[in-house]
Design an enzyme around this catalytic site. Structure first.
Site, PDB file in Angstrom:
ATOM      1  N   GLY A 151       0.841  -1.192   0.000  1.00 24.93           N
ATOM      2  CA  GLY A 151       0.000   0.000   0.000  1.00 24.93           C
ATOM      3  C   GLY A 151       0.873   1.238   0.000  1.00 24.93           C
ATOM      4  O   GLY A 151       2.055   1.156   0.363  1.00 24.93           O
TER       5      GLY A 151
ATOM      6  N   CYS B  50       5.265  -6.196   1.772  1.00 29.15           N
ATOM      7  CA  CYS B  50       5.595  -4.770   1.891  1.00 29.15           C
ATOM      8  C   CYS B  50       4.767  -4.116   3.007  1.00 29.15           C
ATOM      9  O   CYS B  50       5.003  -4.387   4.174  1.00 29.15           O
ATOM     10  CB  CYS B  50       5.418  -4.096   0.530  1.00 29.15           C
ATOM     11  SG  CYS B  50       6.179  -2.475   0.466  1.00 29.15           S
ATOM     12  N   TYR B  51       3.743  -3.337   2.668  1.00 34.34           N
ATOM     13  CA  TYR B  51       2.916  -2.733   3.716  1.00 34.34           C
ATOM     14  C   TYR B  51       2.289  -3.828   4.599  1.00 34.34           C
ATOM     15  O   TYR B  51       2.139  -3.660   5.819  1.00 34.34           O
ATOM     16  CB  TYR B  51       1.833  -1.865   3.057  1.00 34.34           C
ATOM     17  CG  TYR B  51       0.958  -1.132   4.033  1.00 34.34           C
ATOM     18  CD1 TYR B  51       1.358   0.091   4.556  1.00 34.34           C
ATOM     19  CD2 TYR B  51      -0.263  -1.661   4.439  1.00 34.34           C
ATOM     20  CE1 TYR B  51       0.561   0.763   5.462  1.00 34.34           C
ATOM     21  CE2 TYR B  51      -1.068  -0.990   5.331  1.00 34.34           C
ATOM     22  CZ  TYR B  51      -0.661   0.218   5.846  1.00 34.34           C
ATOM     23  OH  TYR B  51      -1.444   0.890   6.736  1.00 34.34           O
TER      24      TYR B  51
ATOM     25  N   HIS C 252       8.356  -7.343  -3.280  1.00 36.60           N
ATOM     26  CA  HIS C 252       7.109  -7.720  -3.972  1.00 36.60           C
ATOM     27  C   HIS C 252       7.285  -9.019  -4.761  1.00 36.60           C
ATOM     28  O   HIS C 252       7.796  -8.987  -5.884  1.00 36.60           O
ATOM     29  CB  HIS C 252       6.681  -6.592  -4.912  1.00 36.60           C
ATOM     30  CG  HIS C 252       6.181  -5.398  -4.178  1.00 36.60           C
ATOM     31  ND1 HIS C 252       4.840  -5.179  -3.922  1.00 36.60           N
ATOM     32  CD2 HIS C 252       6.841  -4.385  -3.593  1.00 36.60           C
ATOM     33  CE1 HIS C 252       4.700  -4.069  -3.230  1.00 36.60           C
ATOM     34  NE2 HIS C 252       5.908  -3.556  -3.015  1.00 36.60           N
TER      35      HIS C 252
ATOM     36  N   GLU D 146       5.017 -10.604  -6.176  1.00 37.48           N
ATOM     37  CA  GLU D 146       3.998 -10.696  -7.219  1.00 37.48           C
ATOM     38  C   GLU D 146       4.430 -10.087  -8.554  1.00 37.48           C
ATOM     39  O   GLU D 146       3.794 -10.314  -9.569  1.00 37.48           O
ATOM     40  CB  GLU D 146       2.680 -10.056  -6.740  1.00 37.48           C
ATOM     41  CG  GLU D 146       2.675  -8.532  -6.637  1.00 37.48           C
ATOM     42  CD  GLU D 146       3.249  -7.977  -5.334  1.00 37.48           C
ATOM     43  OE1 GLU D 146       4.061  -8.670  -4.698  1.00 37.48           O
ATOM     44  OE2 GLU D 146       2.907  -6.843  -4.967  1.00 37.48           O
TER      45      GLU D 146
ATOM     46  N   SER E 172     -18.478  -2.504 -26.409  1.00 30.04           N
ATOM     47  CA  SER E 172     -17.662  -1.790 -27.391  1.00 30.04           C
ATOM     48  C   SER E 172     -17.219  -2.704 -28.520  1.00 30.04           C
ATOM     49  O   SER E 172     -16.600  -2.269 -29.470  1.00 30.04           O
ATOM     50  CB  SER E 172     -16.412  -1.243 -26.707  1.00 30.04           C
ATOM     51  OG  SER E 172     -15.587  -2.341 -26.345  1.00 30.04           O
ATOM     52  N   GLY E 173     -17.503  -4.006 -28.366  1.00 30.64           N
ATOM     53  CA  GLY E 173     -17.039  -4.953 -29.375  1.00 30.64           C
ATOM     54  C   GLY E 173     -15.641  -5.459 -29.076  1.00 30.64           C
ATOM     55  O   GLY E 173     -15.134  -6.345 -29.751  1.00 30.64           O
ATOM     56  N   GLY E 174     -14.994  -4.917 -28.071  1.00 28.55           N
ATOM     57  CA  GLY E 174     -13.668  -5.389 -27.657  1.00 28.55           C
ATOM     58  C   GLY E 174     -13.821  -6.660 -26.839  1.00 28.55           C
ATOM     59  O   GLY E 174     -14.939  -7.075 -26.508  1.00 28.55           O
ATOM     60  N   VAL E 175     -12.679  -7.251 -26.486  1.00 30.04           N
ATOM     61  CA  VAL E 175     -12.759  -8.555 -25.828  1.00 30.04           C
ATOM     62  C   VAL E 175     -13.413  -8.457 -24.440  1.00 30.04           C
ATOM     63  O   VAL E 175     -14.221  -9.314 -24.071  1.00 30.04           O
ATOM     64  CB  VAL E 175     -11.377  -9.268 -25.808  1.00 30.04           C
ATOM     65  CG1 VAL E 175     -10.350  -8.473 -25.075  1.00 30.04           C
ATOM     66  CG2 VAL E 175     -11.473 -10.638 -25.199  1.00 30.04           C
ATOM     67  N   ASP E 176     -13.154  -7.383 -23.691  1.00 29.13           N
ATOM     68  CA  ASP E 176     -13.713  -7.293 -22.328  1.00 29.13           C
ATOM     69  C   ASP E 176     -15.243  -7.257 -22.350  1.00 29.13           C
ATOM     70  O   ASP E 176     -15.911  -8.018 -21.651  1.00 29.13           O
ATOM     71  CB  ASP E 176     -13.209  -6.033 -21.598  1.00 29.13           C
ATOM     72  CG  ASP E 176     -11.700  -5.963 -21.539  1.00 29.13           C
ATOM     73  OD1 ASP E 176     -11.062  -7.000 -21.730  1.00 29.13           O
ATOM     74  OD2 ASP E 176     -11.162  -4.859 -21.318  1.00 29.13           O
ATOM     75  N   SER E 177     -15.789  -6.329 -23.153  1.00 25.24           N
ATOM     76  CA  SER E 177     -17.247  -6.219 -23.107  1.00 25.24           C
ATOM     77  C   SER E 177     -17.913  -7.381 -23.831  1.00 25.24           C
ATOM     78  O   SER E 177     -19.029  -7.774 -23.488  1.00 25.24           O
ATOM     79  CB  SER E 177     -17.736  -4.866 -23.629  1.00 25.24           C
ATOM     80  OG  SER E 177     -17.290  -4.654 -24.932  1.00 25.24           O
ATOM     81  N   THR E 178     -17.224  -7.991 -24.818  1.00 26.22           N
ATOM     82  CA  THR E 178     -17.828  -9.147 -25.490  1.00 26.22           C
ATOM     83  C   THR E 178     -17.875 -10.333 -24.526  1.00 26.22           C
ATOM     84  O   THR E 178     -18.878 -11.053 -24.458  1.00 26.22           O
ATOM     85  CB  THR E 178     -17.026  -9.513 -26.766  1.00 26.22           C
ATOM     86  OG1 THR E 178     -16.915  -8.346 -27.562  1.00 26.22           O
ATOM     87  CG2 THR E 178     -17.719 -10.600 -27.560  1.00 26.22           C
TER      88      THR E 178
ATOM     89  N   LYS F  85      -6.408  -8.656 -18.270  1.00 26.92           N
ATOM     90  CA  LYS F  85      -6.648  -8.951 -19.676  1.00 26.92           C
ATOM     91  C   LYS F  85      -6.334 -10.409 -20.039  1.00 26.92           C
ATOM     92  O   LYS F  85      -7.102 -11.060 -20.747  1.00 26.92           O
ATOM     93  CB  LYS F  85      -5.768  -8.004 -20.503  1.00 26.92           C
ATOM     94  CG  LYS F  85      -6.091  -7.971 -21.947  1.00 26.92           C
ATOM     95  CD  LYS F  85      -7.459  -7.439 -22.167  1.00 26.92           C
ATOM     96  CE  LYS F  85      -7.601  -6.366 -23.119  1.00 26.92           C
ATOM     97  NZ  LYS F  85      -8.753  -5.541 -22.977  1.00 26.92           N
TER      98      LYS F  85
END
Ligand code: XMP
Length: 598
Positions: free
Chosen positions: A51, A78-79, A166, A168, A219-225, A369
């Protein structure tokens, strides 16, 4: 299913932890730092994230101490490492020497299960100005650095572990091993695969929607599809209304391509709103990037309202769906303690209010993504759609820079004179600004352009770019000029806002770039390739920047070292259009600059 909870104290990389755990085939969810332990009583292990604050500051995020009494292993990063010391009787203080970036750690004792397979010396990624100065009772120190004594600490009996660095981030090479060892200590089953995501979401979606329907802006992009597919599969086509807003700020011919993709996917519930004129009108005379982003975000919402009214949708029977993914949330300052880098279109304040009212549903908001793509593949999306490059909601709206007047930097000539290199260069600070991210916070600073008669290697250019942004506070981007080996006498700044002509110029140039990248088979190697129009140049013509990047999840990125021959071909085709005067290549990684310019 066995679960690991990550308690988020606002670090930019907190969600990466959950992503990494899921990659190790264990389900992991993010929860707020101060959650009541009763709500995570099914945890098999708990990880406390990093953080931006110091534990002893007023208002710094805290955890409920009772989580240490749940009897499950705890790993503090870390934090989170500081929270362990702070809560269990140790002490945390400001460091004498702060540590940022790659740092060597030395093993004191290596007999802890969490360190299995690690070497006595390891290189890890640090970002801290605070450290543990006194250990809590029963804790031992396992690793230290030159400046920080308690870099890895543990109470093996209680199975509580703290690491200052970190694990990660990919820069910590032994990071995955540490997380993997932690999972072994937790004794979890490794049976989670991304396709389980839909099963996990099913109950949540049903619970959140009750018997309501979902109005989804897609939007037709991968996320919203993927969001559209997940919602349609769980709720049925007749309970999901998909609306694609043609903002006029899309790529060339994009709306036709999207419509065809949606038809091929069998979305009979897909509709289009043609709103190009409205977007340009709303953006008339607007210059500032955050203002542009907010206007675009609000307009999406107004259009959604207009359609709901037109269709007589009763607000009591509908909720709004969005294909938000994790980086959208975190960069908009969306976790409780994170700072704002830029407002993503699906995170404007009006949307935030609706989220508080519980009328927004975002099934993939915790994914990155790469995970969204895997869900897409598991749902049968075709490859071309899954591997489409990410495209920001505000589209070319944030790739066409606007300016009212030259944004002159008072100490430009000092910087220009101070850039020394034996590579034989000329340079100039450009009188415009772009957005960047440094030390987890937003910057809005100038680019410097470099001119070479003999272009050096990509590695030399990268080194020089890092040196410049590290040494000159006012510079957050470094460009290589592809069109002019010698610095032109005067690069002018034009008074420009977003207009149809400018959109058309950028669409044409973006089309040339994408065509060449597809033909060269580089769509997957290059993660994203923004092409940006700058209101500067020569002979009344503007300029363009090529910004190819490779990335895993958009939180960090490196500029893509493209083949010079291909770059030359792209340059010639672009310059042959006669539409622009100068062409640049962006040599900056993220951080210190962001992927998009605004
Ligand atoms: P930056 O520029 O912050 O971008 O490095 C990280 C990723 O997010 C995309 N991006 C957006 N996506 N709405 C979106 O859906 C937005 O408003 C937005 N702004 C940036 C960007 O293209 C990159 O992939």
């Amino acid at each position: 299913m066995d679960k690991i909870y990550v308690l988020d104290s606002g670090g930019q990389y907190a969600h990466l932890i959950a992503n990494r755990i899921r990659r190790l085939k264990v389900f992991s969810e993010i929860r707020p730092n101060d959650i009541d332990p009763k709500e995570i009583s099914d945890a098999k292990g708990i990880i406390l994230s990093g953080g931006p604050q110091s534990v002893y500051e007023d208002g710094a995020p805290q955890v409920d101490k009772r989580i240490f009494g749940l009897g499950v292993p705890v790993l503090g990063i870390c934090y989170g490492h500081h929270l362990i010391a702070h809560n269990l009787g140790g002490k945390v203080d400001e460091c004498e020497v702060k540590e940022y970036g790659l740092t060597e750690i030395y093993g004191e004792i290596l007999d802890s299960k969490i360190l299995e397979g690690l070497n006595r010396k390891e290189i890890v990624w640090m970002s801290h100005g605070t450290e543990v100065t006194k250990l809590p009772h029963n804790f031992k120190t396992y690793y230290r650095t030159k400046n920080c004594y308690n870099a890895v600490i543990a109470d093996p009996q209680k199975r509580i572990y703290g690491v200052q660095f970190h694990p990660e981030v990919t820069h910590t090479k032994c990071g995955v091993k540490i997380l993997d060892n932690f999972l072994k200590i937790c004794g979890v089953r490794r049976d989670w695969v991304i396709s389980h995501f839909i099963d996990e979401e099913r109950e949540k979606i049903i619970e959140q929607t009750k018997d309501k329907k979902v109005f989804l802006l897609t939007s037709g992009g991968v996320d919203s599809t993927v969001t559209f597919l997940v919602l349609s599969e769980i709720l049925g086509l007749d309970r999901v209304y998909g609306l694609f807003v043609d903002t006029g700020l899309m790529r060339k011919d994009e709306e036709r391509e999207v419509e065809k993709n949606m038809q091929d996917l069998g979305f009979t519930n897909f509709h289009i709103a043609y709103k190009g004129k409205e977007f340009l009108k709303a953006l008339e005379g607007v210059f500032e990037p955050e203002e542009k982003r907010k206007i675009i975000g609000r307009l999406f919402l107004d259009i959604q309202k207009e359609y709901s009214d037109k269709l007589n949708l009763n607000p009591k029977e509908w909720v709004i769906g969005q294909g938000t993914i994790y980086p959208d949330t975190i960069e908009s300052g969306g976790s409780k303690h994170a700072s704002k880098i830029k407002t993503h279109h699906n995170r404007v304040s009006e949307i935030e209010d609706l989220i508080k009212k519980g009328v927004i549903i975002e099934p993939i908001k915790d994914l990155y993504k790469d995970e969204v793509r895997e869900v897409g593949i598991s749902l049968g999306l075709k490859k071309e759609l899954v591997w489409r490059h990410p495209f920001p909601g505000p589209g070319l709206g944030v790739r066409i820079l606007c300016s009212k007047e030259p944004d002159t930097l008072h100490n430009a000539s000092e910087i220009e004179g101070g850039i020394k290199s034996d590579l034989g260069i000329e340079n100039t600070v450009l009188n415009i600004k772009s957005v960047g991210v440094q030390g987890d916070a937003r910057t809005y600073r100038h680019p410097v352009a470099l001119f070479f008669e003999d272009t050096p290697s990509w590695d030399n250019l990268e080194e020089l770019s890092t040196e410049i942004t590290n040494n000159f506070y006012d510079i957050n981007r470094v460009l290589l000029c592809l069109s002019h080996p010698v610095k032109p006498k005067k690069i002018r700044v034009y008074n420009k806002y977003l207009t149809h002509d400018r959109v058309e110029v950028l669409q044409e140039i973006d089309y040339i770039v994408m065509k060449n990248i597809k033909a060269a088979g580089l769509i997957r190697d290059i993660w994203q390739f923004p092409v940006v129009l700058l209101p500067i140049g020569l002979d009344n013509k503007e300029s363009v920047v090529l910004r190819p990047v490779c990335s895993m999840e958009a939180m960090t990125a490196n500029f893509y070292k493209i083949d010079w021959k291909l770059l030359d071909k792209i340059k010639n085709e672009i310059m042959d259009t006669g539409k622009i005067s100068m062409l640049f290549f962006d040599l900056t990684n993220k951080p210190p600059s962001t992927i998009e310019w605004e």
